[in-house]
Design an enzyme around this catalytic site. Structure first.
Site, PDB file in Angstrom:
ATOM      1  N   HIS A  61       0.824  -1.206   0.000  1.00  0.00           N
ATOM      2  CA  HIS A  61       0.000   0.000   0.000  1.00  0.00           C
ATOM      3  C   HIS A  61       0.863   1.264   0.000  1.00  0.00           C
ATOM      4  CE1 HIS A  61      -4.265  -1.514   1.083  1.00  0.00           C
ATOM      5  NE2 HIS A  61      -3.594  -2.422   0.414  1.00  0.00           N
ATOM      6  N   VAL A  65       1.069   3.983  -3.602  1.00  0.00           N
ATOM      7  CA  VAL A  65       0.505   5.328  -3.480  1.00  0.00           C
ATOM      8  C   VAL A  65       1.676   6.295  -3.322  1.00  0.00           C
ATOM      9  CG1 VAL A  65      -1.049   6.819  -2.164  1.00  0.00           C
ATOM     10  CG2 VAL A  65      -1.549   4.373  -2.349  1.00  0.00           C
ATOM     11  N   ASP A  69       7.443   5.753   0.052  1.00  0.00           N
ATOM     12  CA  ASP A  69       7.918   6.972   0.716  1.00  0.00           C
ATOM     13  C   ASP A  69       7.368   7.105   2.134  1.00  0.00           C
ATOM     14  OD1 ASP A  69       5.264   7.455   0.272  1.00  0.00           O
ATOM     15  OD2 ASP A  69       5.529   9.469  -0.546  1.00  0.00           O
ATOM     16  N   SER A  71       4.469   7.301   3.098  1.00  0.00           N
ATOM     17  CA  SER A  71       3.291   8.179   3.215  1.00  0.00           C
ATOM     18  C   SER A  71       2.163   7.473   3.958  1.00  0.00           C
ATOM     19  CB  SER A  71       2.816   8.634   1.832  1.00  0.00           C
ATOM     20  OG  SER A  71       2.624   7.519   0.971  1.00  0.00           O
ATOM     21  N   HIS A 185      -0.476 -13.226  -0.732  1.00  0.00           N
ATOM     22  CA  HIS A 185      -1.714 -13.714  -0.106  1.00  0.00           C
ATOM     23  C   HIS A 185      -1.552 -15.149   0.394  1.00  0.00           C
ATOM     24  CE1 HIS A 185      -4.394 -10.453  -2.232  1.00  0.00           C
ATOM     25  NE2 HIS A 185      -3.632  -9.961  -1.289  1.00  0.00           N
ATOM     26  N   ASP A 243       5.041 -19.963   1.463  1.00  0.00           N
ATOM     27  CA  ASP A 243       5.373 -21.085   0.579  1.00  0.00           C
ATOM     28  C   ASP A 243       4.514 -20.998  -0.686  1.00  0.00           C
ATOM     29  OD1 ASP A 243       2.836 -21.749   1.409  1.00  0.00           O
ATOM     30  OD2 ASP A 243       3.475 -23.383   2.710  1.00  0.00           O
TER      31      ASP A 243
HETATM   32  C1  HEM Z   1      -4.725  -6.719  -7.296  1.00  0.00           C
HETATM   33  C2  HEM Z   1      -4.010  -6.580  -6.220  1.00  0.00           C
HETATM   34  C3  HEM Z   1      -4.487  -6.808  -4.820  1.00  0.00           C
HETATM   35  C4  HEM Z   1      -5.746  -6.797  -4.301  1.00  0.00           C
HETATM   36  C5  HEM Z   1      -7.057  -6.538  -5.012  1.00  0.00           C
HETATM   37  C6  HEM Z   1      -5.617  -7.108  -2.892  1.00  0.00           C
HETATM   38  C7  HEM Z   1      -6.671  -7.161  -2.007  1.00  0.00           C
HETATM   39  C8  HEM Z   1      -6.568  -7.511  -0.680  1.00  0.00           C
HETATM   40  C9  HEM Z   1      -7.669  -7.550   0.245  1.00  0.00           C
HETATM   41  C10 HEM Z   1      -9.103  -7.183  -0.075  1.00  0.00           C
HETATM   42  C11 HEM Z   1      -7.186  -7.993   1.435  1.00  0.00           C
HETATM   43  C12 HEM Z   1      -7.950  -8.194   2.737  1.00  0.00           C
HETATM   44  C13 HEM Z   1      -7.699  -7.054   3.684  1.00  0.00           C
HETATM   45  C14 HEM Z   1      -8.427  -7.184   5.003  1.00  0.00           C
HETATM   46  O1  HEM Z   1      -9.502  -7.756   5.054  1.00  0.00           O
HETATM   47  O2  HEM Z   1      -7.890  -6.688   6.014  1.00  0.00           O
HETATM   48  C15 HEM Z   1      -5.780  -8.214   1.261  1.00  0.00           C
HETATM   49  C16 HEM Z   1      -4.945  -8.662   2.253  1.00  0.00           C
HETATM   50  C17 HEM Z   1      -3.581  -8.802   2.097  1.00  0.00           C
HETATM   51  N1  HEM Z   1      -2.842  -8.404   1.000  1.00  0.00           N
HETATM   52 FE1  HEM Z   1      -3.563  -7.916  -0.816  1.00  0.00          FE
HETATM   53  N2  HEM Z   1      -4.299  -7.300  -2.588  1.00  0.00           N
HETATM   54  C18 HEM Z   1      -3.579  -7.126  -3.730  1.00  0.00           C
HETATM   55  C19 HEM Z   1      -2.216  -7.191  -3.866  1.00  0.00           C
HETATM   56  C20 HEM Z   1      -1.338  -7.439  -2.823  1.00  0.00           C
HETATM   57  C21 HEM Z   1       0.102  -7.343  -2.921  1.00  0.00           C
HETATM   58  C22 HEM Z   1       0.871  -6.947  -4.174  1.00  0.00           C
HETATM   59  C23 HEM Z   1       0.587  -7.655  -1.694  1.00  0.00           C
HETATM   60  C24 HEM Z   1       2.014  -7.690  -1.205  1.00  0.00           C
HETATM   61  C25 HEM Z   1       3.072  -7.823  -1.949  1.00  0.00           C
HETATM   62  C26 HEM Z   1      -0.538  -7.968  -0.842  1.00  0.00           C
HETATM   63  C27 HEM Z   1      -0.455  -8.416   0.443  1.00  0.00           C
HETATM   64  C28 HEM Z   1      -1.535  -8.692   1.252  1.00  0.00           C
HETATM   65  C29 HEM Z   1      -1.419  -9.342   2.553  1.00  0.00           C
HETATM   66  C30 HEM Z   1      -0.151  -9.891   3.167  1.00  0.00           C
HETATM   67  C31 HEM Z   1      -2.706  -9.389   3.093  1.00  0.00           C
HETATM   68  C32 HEM Z   1      -3.111  -9.909   4.481  1.00  0.00           C
HETATM   69  C33 HEM Z   1      -3.074  -8.740   5.448  1.00  0.00           C
HETATM   70  C34 HEM Z   1      -3.337  -9.096   6.902  1.00  0.00           C
HETATM   71  O3  HEM Z   1      -3.385 -10.269   7.270  1.00  0.00           O
HETATM   72  O4  HEM Z   1      -3.462  -8.150   7.682  1.00  0.00           O
HETATM   73  N3  HEM Z   1      -1.690  -7.807  -1.554  1.00  0.00           N
HETATM   74  N4  HEM Z   1      -5.411  -7.900  -0.028  1.00  0.00           N
END
Ligand code: HEM
Ligand SMILES: *[C@@H]1O[C@H](CO)[C@@H](O)[C@H](O)[C@H]1NC(C)=O
Ligand SMILES: *[C@@H]1O[C@H](CO)[C@@H](O)[C@H](O)[C@H]1NC(C)=O
Ligand SMILES: *[C@@H]1O[C@H](CO)[C@@H](O)[C@H](O)[C@H]1NC(C)=O
Ligand SMILES: CC(=O)N[C@H]1CO[C@H](CO)[C@@H](O)[C@@H]1O
Length: 322
Positions: A61, A65, A69, A71, A185, A243
């Site tokens: 994030h 954005v 940096d 932000s 994810h 993994d």
């Molecule tokens: C099209 C791109 C992406 C979409 C639409 C997306 C969407 C989401 C959504 C909706 C969640 C759930 C957030 C919540 O309920 O708190 C999530 C969690 C997460 N996302 Fe993504 N994400 C994307 C790309 C990425 C990328 C590029 C990364 C890291 C390199 C990432 C890492 C994570 C992680 C680690 C979680 C779990 C966070 C937690 O457990 O607190 N995501 N993402």
């Protein structure tokens, strides 16, 4: 011959310099910088393994954005909202770990290590602790001077592969980078409101999303019926490990987020998904490469921006005279 070789080395070295970031940027100004961050992350990881997911999402994030940096770390004030007030940021977490590292870094080497580098290094360390690749992060990022909720434009979970790709190409990344990074994810959770529309009457069909495994639908339905703020693991198999099981899961129609499931179904991304699902080494190599790319998106270097003293607030404007 000697000359020619040197010339070639010099020539090929250019693309390896990531926008003036350098490996070991703090070697002389704060030699203990990387070990301080590592100690803080290690201690937190022992207390709570979910810090890996928190930092990965924070880093993503932040970098998407206004570039990497820091932000995202700015607290909003009554008179000025910050990125933290934007919808997609509502569930970003892990800010205390960054504060803790910053406090120790300011004690060791005041006004030297940027908050943007702390996020990058902390994420790198947390990924390695969760069994992911242990890659080298270049440093030298500076902290930005703007944090505006209006500028938070991030893809939502119902986006298509093609739609999501536009966000990534805008940051200089390709489809393979995107599929790889969504492999983040592999750890972490999603709140029900990000996926519960898939569980019943999907797109007005009167039935759940046909691309989700029925056993998973039933399970998530129970999870989400419990309470409004409930969460489910994004990777239902190995929820804390960096993994390749996330990719195996989506091949089994067990993607919790729609975009995750789409990766396996869309014929442009499916071949990367099968490649990673069948070979974890390939996934780890690709993940290390893509994380380095993510960490170099639109970075501020040199004299741009500032080195914040407190990651949650911009420094006070400099006095004209002493
Ligand atoms: C099209 C791109 C992406 C979409 C639409 C997306 C969407 C989401 C959504 C909706 C969640 C759930 C957030 C919540 O309920 O708190 C999530 C969690 C997460 N996302 Fe993504 N994400 C994307 C790309 C990425 C990328 C590029 C990364 C890291 C390199 C990432 C890492 C994570 C992680 C680690 C979680 C779990 C966070 C937690 O457990 O607190 N995501 N993402
Ligand atoms: C990653 O590599 C660094 C440098 O070799 C090392 O200090 C650190 O302990 C490694 N981290 C993990 C979790 O293996
Ligand atoms: C999920 O729960 C809702 C009620 O909350 C119910 O109407 C629906 O039939 C359930 N679906 C499945 C697949 O269990
Ligand atoms: C991918 O799917 C589209 C239709 O959704 C089809 O037109 C196209 O030929 C397919 N491409 C490949 C490489 O299978
Ligand atoms: C972590 C954080 O600061 N989250 C904020 C995100 O934005 C909402 C408002 O939309 C705040 O209530 C949260 O505190």
């Amino acid at each position: 011959m000697q000359m020619k070789v040197r010339f070639l080395v010099f020539f090929f070295a250019i693309p390896l310099v990531l926008a003036d970031l350098q490996v070991g940027f703090y070697k002389s100004t704060c030699p203990q910088a990387e070990s301080i961050v590592q100690q803080v992350v290690q201690a937190e990881f022992c207390r709570d393994r979910s810090i890996t997911a928190a930092l990965l999402r924070m880093h993503f994030h932040d970098c998407f954005v206004r570039g990497c940096d820091a932000s995202i770390l700015i607290d909003s004030r009554s008179e000025k909202a910050s990125e933290k007030d934007a919808g997609p940021n509502q569930t970003v977490r892990g800010f205390e770990v960054i504060d803790n590292a910053k406090k120790r870094l300011e004690a060791a080497c005041p006004s030297t290590v940027s908050c943007a580098d702390i996020i990058t290094l902390a994420t790198r360390d947390a990924v390695a602790l969760a069994g992911g690749p242990n890659y080298t992060s270049a440093t030298g990022r500076r902290d930005g001077l703007i944090s505006d909720p209006e500028q938070v434009l991030l893809p939502g979970p119902a986006i298509s592969v093609t739609g999501a790709l536009q966000f990534f190409t805008a940051k200089g990344m390709a489809l393979d980078d995107m599929v790889t990074l969504l492999g983040a994810h592999s750890v972490g959770v999603a709140h029900c409101f990000f996926f519960d529309y898939r569980l019943s009457n999907y797109e007005g069909s009167g039935a759940p999303d046909p691309s989700m495994d029925p056993a998973l639908i039933a399970k998530l339905n129970m999870t989400c019926a419990r309470n409004a703020g409930a969460t489910a693991f994004l990777d239902q198999s190995t929820s804390f490990a960096m993994d390749n099981h996330f990719f195996k899961q989506i091949l089994l129609r067990k993607g919790v987020l729609q975009i995750d499931q789409e990766l396996a179904l869309d014929n442009t991304s499916a071949r990367f998904v099968s490649g990673f699902a069948s070979n974890e080494v390939v996934f780890h190599q690709s993940f290390a490469k893509a994380m380095i790319k993510l960490g170099s998106v639109q970075v501020l270097v040199g004299n741009a921006g500032e080195i914040r003293k407190n990651c949650r607030a911009f420094n006070a404007p400099k006095m004209k005279s002493k």
